[in-house]
Design a protein around this motif. Sequence first.
Motif, PDB file in Angstrom:
ATOM      1  N   VAL A 139      43.650  36.319  43.861  1.00 15.40           N
ATOM      2  CA  VAL A 139      42.864  35.226  43.697  1.00 15.40           C
ATOM      3  C   VAL A 139      42.035  34.841  44.749  1.00 15.40           C
ATOM      4  O   VAL A 139      42.561  35.050  45.907  1.00 15.40           O
ATOM      5  CB  VAL A 139      43.870  34.270  43.058  1.00 15.40           C
ATOM      6  CG1 VAL A 139      44.454  34.302  41.695  1.00 15.40           C
ATOM      7  CG2 VAL A 139      44.929  33.984  44.032  1.00 15.40           C
ATOM      8  N   GLY A 140      40.776  34.263  44.876  1.00 13.84           N
ATOM      9  CA  GLY A 140      40.323  33.682  45.961  1.00 13.84           C
ATOM     10  C   GLY A 140      38.967  32.988  45.483  1.00 13.84           C
ATOM     11  O   GLY A 140      38.662  32.781  44.327  1.00 13.84           O
ATOM     12  N   GLY A 141      38.412  32.703  46.776  1.00 18.64           N
ATOM     13  CA  GLY A 141      37.197  31.860  46.451  1.00 18.64           C
ATOM     14  C   GLY A 141      36.537  31.348  47.635  1.00 18.64           C
ATOM     15  O   GLY A 141      37.049  31.758  48.854  1.00 18.64           O
ATOM     16  N   ALA A 189      41.338  34.364  50.251  1.00 17.35           N
ATOM     17  CA  ALA A 189      41.849  35.126  49.289  1.00 17.35           C
ATOM     18  C   ALA A 189      43.360  35.339  49.522  1.00 17.35           C
ATOM     19  O   ALA A 189      43.848  35.687  50.692  1.00 17.35           O
ATOM     20  CB  ALA A 189      40.995  36.609  49.451  1.00 17.35           C
ATOM     21  N   LEU A 190      43.980  35.912  48.360  1.00 12.48           N
ATOM     22  CA  LEU A 190      45.312  35.993  48.104  1.00 12.48           C
ATOM     23  C   LEU A 190      45.669  37.388  47.312  1.00 12.48           C
ATOM     24  O   LEU A 190      45.116  37.241  46.247  1.00 12.48           O
ATOM     25  CB  LEU A 190      46.105  35.008  47.613  1.00 12.48           C
ATOM     26  CG  LEU A 190      47.653  35.254  47.355  1.00 12.48           C
ATOM     27  CD1 LEU A 190      48.556  35.201  48.580  1.00 12.48           C
ATOM     28  CD2 LEU A 190      48.215  34.022  46.479  1.00 12.48           C
ATOM     29  N   ASN A 192      36.124  43.610  49.844  1.00 14.34           N
ATOM     30  CA  ASN A 192      36.483  42.190  50.448  1.00 14.34           C
ATOM     31  C   ASN A 192      35.430  41.190  50.078  1.00 14.34           C
ATOM     32  O   ASN A 192      34.680  40.591  51.090  1.00 14.34           O
ATOM     33  CB  ASN A 192      36.540  42.605  51.930  1.00 14.34           C
ATOM     34  CG  ASN A 192      37.404  41.306  52.531  1.00 14.34           C
ATOM     35  OD1 ASN A 192      37.634  40.164  51.919  1.00 14.34           O
ATOM     36  ND2 ASN A 192      37.703  41.448  53.755  1.00 14.34           N
ATOM     37  N   PRO A 193      35.414  40.565  48.880  1.00 13.76           N
ATOM     38  CA  PRO A 193      34.368  39.710  48.551  1.00 13.76           C
ATOM     39  C   PRO A 193      34.430  38.599  49.133  1.00 13.76           C
ATOM     40  O   PRO A 193      33.258  37.834  49.185  1.00 13.76           O
ATOM     41  CB  PRO A 193      34.623  39.599  47.121  1.00 13.76           C
ATOM     42  CG  PRO A 193      35.958  39.848  46.864  1.00 13.76           C
ATOM     43  CD  PRO A 193      36.304  40.864  47.823  1.00 13.76           C
ATOM     44  N   GLN A 247      31.878  30.433  44.577  1.00 14.99           N
ATOM     45  CA  GLN A 247      32.376  31.456  43.796  1.00 14.99           C
ATOM     46  C   GLN A 247      34.068  31.601  43.723  1.00 14.99           C
ATOM     47  O   GLN A 247      34.529  31.649  44.920  1.00 14.99           O
ATOM     48  CB  GLN A 247      31.801  32.833  44.177  1.00 14.99           C
ATOM     49  CG  GLN A 247      32.122  34.036  43.169  1.00 14.99           C
ATOM     50  CD  GLN A 247      31.209  35.294  43.547  1.00 14.99           C
ATOM     51  OE1 GLN A 247      31.604  36.229  44.041  1.00 14.99           O
ATOM     52  NE2 GLN A 247      30.051  35.169  42.918  1.00 14.99           N
ATOM     53  N   PHE A 248      34.658  31.875  42.567  1.00 15.24           N
ATOM     54  CA  PHE A 248      36.079  31.923  42.407  1.00 15.24           C
ATOM     55  C   PHE A 248      36.259  33.021  41.518  1.00 15.24           C
ATOM     56  O   PHE A 248      35.578  33.493  40.427  1.00 15.24           O
ATOM     57  CB  PHE A 248      36.469  30.646  41.950  1.00 15.24           C
ATOM     58  CG  PHE A 248      36.019  29.279  42.402  1.00 15.24           C
ATOM     59  CD1 PHE A 248      36.733  28.780  43.508  1.00 15.24           C
ATOM     60  CD2 PHE A 248      34.967  28.696  41.931  1.00 15.24           C
ATOM     61  CE1 PHE A 248      36.213  27.792  44.356  1.00 15.24           C
ATOM     62  CE2 PHE A 248      34.443  27.733  42.692  1.00 15.24           C
ATOM     63  CZ  PHE A 248      35.188  26.951  43.818  1.00 15.24           C
TER      64      PHE A 248
END
Length: 875
Positions: free
Chosen positions: A553-555, A538-539, A212-213, A618-619
Motif C-alpha cells: 500500500v502506498g501514496g 509505501a508499505l 518504486n512508484p 496518488q494512492f
Amino acid sequence: MMKRATAQDRTSIPSMQPLSTLAVLLLLGSLAAAQSPSGGFTAAGSVVDPTGAGIPNAQLKLQRQGASFSRTTRSDGAGTFRLSGLPSGDYTLDVTAGGFSPAVLNLRIDGHDASAIRCTLQLAGVRQEVTVSDDSSQVTTQAAGNLDAVTLDRALLDDLPVFDQNYVAAMTQFLDPGSVGTNGVTLVVNGMEQRNIGVSASAIQQVKINQNPYSAEFSRPGRGRIEVLTKPGGQSYHGTFNFLYRDAHLNARDPFSLVRAPEQRRIYEGSLFGPLGRSGKNSFFLSANRQEQDLQSVVYASTPAGLFQANIPNPQRDTEVSAGVTHQFSDGHIASFRVSYHNTTDRNRGVGGFVLPEAGVNYQDREDELYYNDSLVISSHLLNQFRIVFGRQHTPTSSVTQAPGLNVAGSFVGGGAQADRLQTENHVNVNEILTWTAAKHELRVGINIPDISRRGLNDYTNLAGTYSFSTLADFQQNRPYSLIRQAGDGHVVFVEGVAGGFIQDEYHLRPNVTISAGLRYDWQNFLHDRNNFSPRVALAFAPTKDRKTVLRVGGGLFYDRTGPGPLFDLKRYNGLRMRQAVITNPTFPFTLPGDGLAAFPTSIVRFDPSVQLPYTAQFSAVLERQVRKGATLSISYWATRGVGLFRSRDVNAPPPPLYDSRPNPSFGLWRQIESSGHLQGDALEVAFRGRITKYFSGMAQYTLGRTYNDVPGNYSASTRGSGINAYPANNYDLSGEWGRADYDQRHRFNLLGSTHAARYLDLGIGLALDSGSPYTMTTGRDDYHTGFANARPPGVTRNTLQGPRYLQLDLRWFHDFVLTTRKDSPAIRISVDAFNVTNRVNYASYVGNLSSPFFGQAVSSRPPRRLQVSARFSF
C-alpha cells in the motif's frame, strides 16, 4: 438526429483473428520440442548498487551444489555478466565487489537459460543473503521490487518487435496518462531526469516503468516516468552493430492513400565498449545512430476543388553520436565523462490529414551535451553520487510557403504555416545524492536540478496572419470568422529554473515488513508559491511464511511544472513587446490601416494572481503472489486525483448573454493561465509476468479504468489547444468541461514476450488491445466571438463521442548464428519484424465538427502492416 457512427466505425470492430493467430503461435511454441544448446545453458544478469547503477569488476563465482563444477567471471563496465556451458542443477553464486557487502544467491537452472539474474549489493557493513530464481519475476518486500512494474532487460529488448528500436515509445503504452505531467513523459536516464537518452539503442541496458512508484527522488509518479539504464565502458571488448531496413514493397497500403506510398527507411546503429590502456582502470564506449527515413504523409482533405487525397514526401534524417570514458580511481571511486551530438532534420513536417503540402514546415534540431558522473564510497556506510549535464540546443523552424495561413475547420489547412521561429537554449542539470546504510535503514538525501537554462526565441510567426473559416462555403464566399496577426519585437530571452530536494528512508522493520517514507520539495521560478512539499510513503508486508505473497500500500503527492512554452508567451505577449491582434469577422483579404496593428487592441498573457504548481495525489494497493516457479501475478488498484491543474481562460472574452464585445476594449484576448483544473482517475490492473507456458515468457497487463478531468485536450500534451494551452468552449461557464479525459480508455490490454521453443522457432510478440478514446462534438463556429471555433451545441459537454477500438499485433522472428564454438562467441542475428501483422485498419483523428463534411468520420489511420528486416553483429 445526428449520426454518430459510420461504416468506418463498424469495420473497425476487432475480429478474433489476431487473438486466434496469437493463440496458435503460443500453442505451436508449447508443442515444439525444446532443444537446449549443445554446450549447456547460460546464466546472465547484472550486479547493481542500491541506486540501480551497474557495479563494474564485481567478482562472481558460480558453484554447483554437491559437485565440483564451478565457473568464475567478473562483471563488465555496465555491471553485467554471462556464464556459459552450464549443466542443469542447483547453484550458489557468490558476488563480491570493493566497497560493498558480499551477497550469496541461490540459483536453479532447469532446462533453460537463466537470463535475468539481478543482484543488488549493499554498501559495506550491511550483510545480506539473497535468494533469486532464474527469472526477474520474484516476490520481495523491497520498495523497488514491486511486481506491477514493467521492466525490459537487454535480452528481452533484443527479442521484442520494437519499431525503429524506439524503446521509450514502446513503453509508453504501459504508462498512465493521468500520471504524466504538463511536459509529457518524464525520462530518467541513469538516475537523472533528462530530455533524451543520449546514446544509441544497443547501448541501453534496461528500460523500466513504475519501479518504486512513490520514491521521493523523482518529481512524477512511477506510472508517469520511464527509467533507462545505459551501458558504461567495460573491461573486455564487446560491441553491437545493427542494420534495419524497410521498404514500401514490404508494406501494405494506407487506407487513406490512393496508392502505396513509396517509402523507405534505413537505420545504421551500433555501440562499442572496451578497456582503455593496460591498467584495467580505464574503459571507453562509443555509440552511433543514423536514420535515413524517406517517408510519405497522407493528406485527406476537402477543398474547393473537391477531395484532395495525396502522398507527400516527408524526408527525415537523424544522426546521433556519443563517446565516453570511465576511470576507476579506487575500488570505491568511479567517474565517467561522456559527450553527445544529436542532429535532426524533418522536411514537410506537419503535413497530413487536413494539412495541405503548402502548410508544412521545415524543422531542424541540434543538441550537444556533456555528461559527468561520479560515484564515491566515502565510508563503509556512505555512498555519494554526483551527476552534471551541460547542453546547448539550436532549433530553427521555417514555413514551406510564405503566405497567410488558411484554416477551414474540419475541411483543410492551407496557405502558409506562419510558423517561422528560432529557439535556442543553454542548460545545466545537476544531481547530488547521498546514500547511508545501516542494519535496517537505507537513507537517501539529495538535490535534483533538472533545469537551469537560458532560453531564447526569435518569433516570426503569424507576421502575415492566419485566417480561420467555419465552413468550406464561408471560405468560398470570403467570410472568415477570425484573423490572428502579429507584429513587433519577437526576440525573447529569459532564465528558467527548476529544482527539487528530497529525503527518503527505506526501513526494514522486520524480515517480512519494509516501510519506505520520504519528503520532497519542488520549486520553479516565475511562480511564487513556496509550499510545494510532497510526502510519500509505501508499505510492503509478506504475511505468509514462504513469503510468496506480498501486500503493498502506498501514496503520495507529486507536483507539476509549466514547461518553457507558457513562459515564452508571458514574455512575448506582455502588452509591450509583441502585438498580437485577434480580429473577429475581418474582410478577406484584410488590409491593415496606416498605423498597422497599433489600431487594434493587443492580446496579453498573464498568470492568475493565485496560480501555483498543480499537484497529483496518488494512492494504490497491490497484492502480489508467486503462483509458480518463475511466474507471478499482481492485482492493483490505483486512485489518482489532480488538483489545481494548468489551463487557460480568456478573462476578457465577450460576456453573456450577447457575447458581442469585450469588457476591456483596450485589450483583445486576455489569456489567464490558471491552476484550477481537476482530474479523477481510478484503475484496476491485473499483471502476469514470467513463464506463461513452458516455452513462452513475458508479461501481460490488463487495466480497467476511468479518468475524468475538466482540462480540454490531452493534459500530457504541450501543443496549442491542449492542457496548459487549452481554452474552454465558454469562458464564463466551465461546467461543460468536466468529462472523459482525451486519453480515457475503459479497457487496455498489453502483452510483451518471447518464445524459444525450438531451434528455428524464436519469436517475439507484442499485442495491444484498447477500448476507443472519446472526442468532442463542436459547432465549428465562433459562437462566443472569441476568435476560436470551439463552441459546442447547447447541453453538449466535452468528449461525449466515442472513437473505435484499437488492436495491433506485432511479431518478430529471429535466429542467432554463432560463429565459433568458444565461450562468448561472436554472433550474427537475422530478424524479420511484422508490425500490425493482421493489417487491421485502426482509424484515428475522428472529426466532431458538425460543420465539417467529415463529421463522425476518421481522416487518418494508424500505420498499416509494415515489414522490417534487420541484421545484427555482436561480439
